[in-house]
Design an enzyme around this catalytic site. Structure first.
Site, PDB file in Angstrom:
ATOM      1  N   SER A 112       3.989  12.452  -2.006  1.00 19.67           N
ATOM      2  CA  SER A 112       3.552  12.030  -3.335  1.00 19.67           C
ATOM      3  C   SER A 112       2.047  12.198  -3.516  1.00 19.67           C
ATOM      4  CB  SER A 112       3.961  10.580  -3.587  1.00 19.67           C
ATOM      5  OG  SER A 112       3.112   9.700  -2.908  1.00 19.67           O
ATOM      6  N   LYS A 149      -1.139   5.727  -3.716  1.00 18.54           N
ATOM      7  CA  LYS A 149      -1.411   6.361  -5.009  1.00 18.54           C
ATOM      8  C   LYS A 149      -2.892   6.269  -5.352  1.00 18.54           C
ATOM      9  CE  LYS A 149       2.972   7.058  -6.460  1.00 18.54           C
ATOM     10  NZ  LYS A 149       3.502   6.786  -5.099  1.00 18.54           N
TER      11      LYS A 149
END
Lengths: 190, 190
Positions: A112, A149
């Site tokens: 990710s 993230k």
DNA sequence: ATCGTTGGTGAACAAATGTTTACCCTGATT
DNA sequence: AATCAGGGTAAACATTTGTTCACCAACGAT
């Protein structure tokens, strides 16, 4: 004479025993008949910066494991790996970790954050005390799930942005717990 | 009783001194008046598996820095496979560098390897003795210019492949000199 | 109430450790 | 030819270290 071979032997000893040899052991290691030879060797290694003494005079490793010459940039002209300048020798432990007590290691799984150059299998260093700034990469628990993230806070609203178009941005509703800030990425081949 | 606090103190001692305390020092550390108390404490830490003795009976760390049931992070699925407390025991110098004598550091400039997760400004470790295999990332001089590329040799013909579509593959004609193989990539934020 | 365990003190001691001093050999410098 | 420094041996020694033994106080379980 050969301090290089001595260093090698000391390194392997330290790797195995997780401590430095005593003078006697060092003598054995080097096939010296006398402790004093080991003593003198140690002196030399101290003066060349590979070992040092703590407050109590005991030997501790210093540059023992990271004497790497740091040469310039890849781009132009580059490198005959020139003379090893002591000033440019780097210990990665010191270089990478500012706060040992609040830093921990994470193995990355998933893709990710791949567009941020963080790949599956990479190692990531997290500082859990460092204040979070916009644009930082954080390890966070959103509504019960842990992810890594980009962190963006705009007008009080936090958005967690992946570095991979395949994934969605996250707008945490309930719980948002930040485990820490990614301060470093390490990848090892082979 | 407080083996946890003892462990903590021993850890910080080890981090600073890069060695375990003697019994006397351990006693001081724990505010014991007697070395023997330290001795017994060590015994317990051995039997609980945090320390061990080498062949010569000297204390060495064992699980001292092993993964701890740190709340939260380990629990839920995502990014983590394992969390370890950071210590000089897992020295990055040792971890990253196998051949200190043949390894050197480069600062990466340019984005030709960006799809391999090597960004502008990253640091790269090069081993100049390691044999080059297909798929390795190498630092090479092609016709007088230094670059970092994937290395592929097919039927004796070497191709240097960038990890960025913007750039062309290189088929070296004249000179091809390999400076070394990229063994590790390091990126530090902030 | 008593008993056994746990965690500590204190003293004692052999062995190992760090360090010093003196001497020796060999190769290089003058 | 004489000298010198580097790198080693050998012995000596105070200190420290690991370890043991005897003892004690607090405490939980019986």
């Amino acid at each position: 004479m050969n301090t290089t071979i001595a260093l090698k032997k000391i390194r392997t000893f330290f790797r195995k025993q997780k401590r430095l040899p005593t003078y006697q052991e060092l003598a054995d290691l080097m096939d010296f008949a006398s402790k004093n030879a080991a003593f003198k060797l140690a002196q030399k290694l101290i003066s060349t910066g590979y070992l040092e003494r703590d407050e109590k005079g005991k030997l501790i490793p210093k540059r023992l494991f990271a004497p790497l010459p740091h040469s310039g940039i890849v781009a132009a002209g580059f490198p005959t790996v020139a003379e090893e300048e002591l000033s440019d020798l780097v210990s990665f432990d010191e270089y990478l970790v500012n706060n040992p007590d609040s830093t921990f290691i994470l193995n990355v799984s998933g893709d990710s954050m791949i567009d941020a150059g963080i790949h599956d299998g990479d190692i990531v260093l997290i500082d859990r005390t460092q204040p979070v700034k916009n644009g930082d990469i954080v390890v966070a628990s959103v509504d019960g799930e842990w992810t890594m993230k980009y962190y963006h806070k705009i007008n009080g609203a936090v958005t967690l942005v992946p570095a991979n178009k395949k994934y969605q941005k996250i707008h945490p509703k309930e719980t948002l717990e930040i485990a820490g800030v990614v301060i470093s990425v390490i990848r090892k081949y082979h």
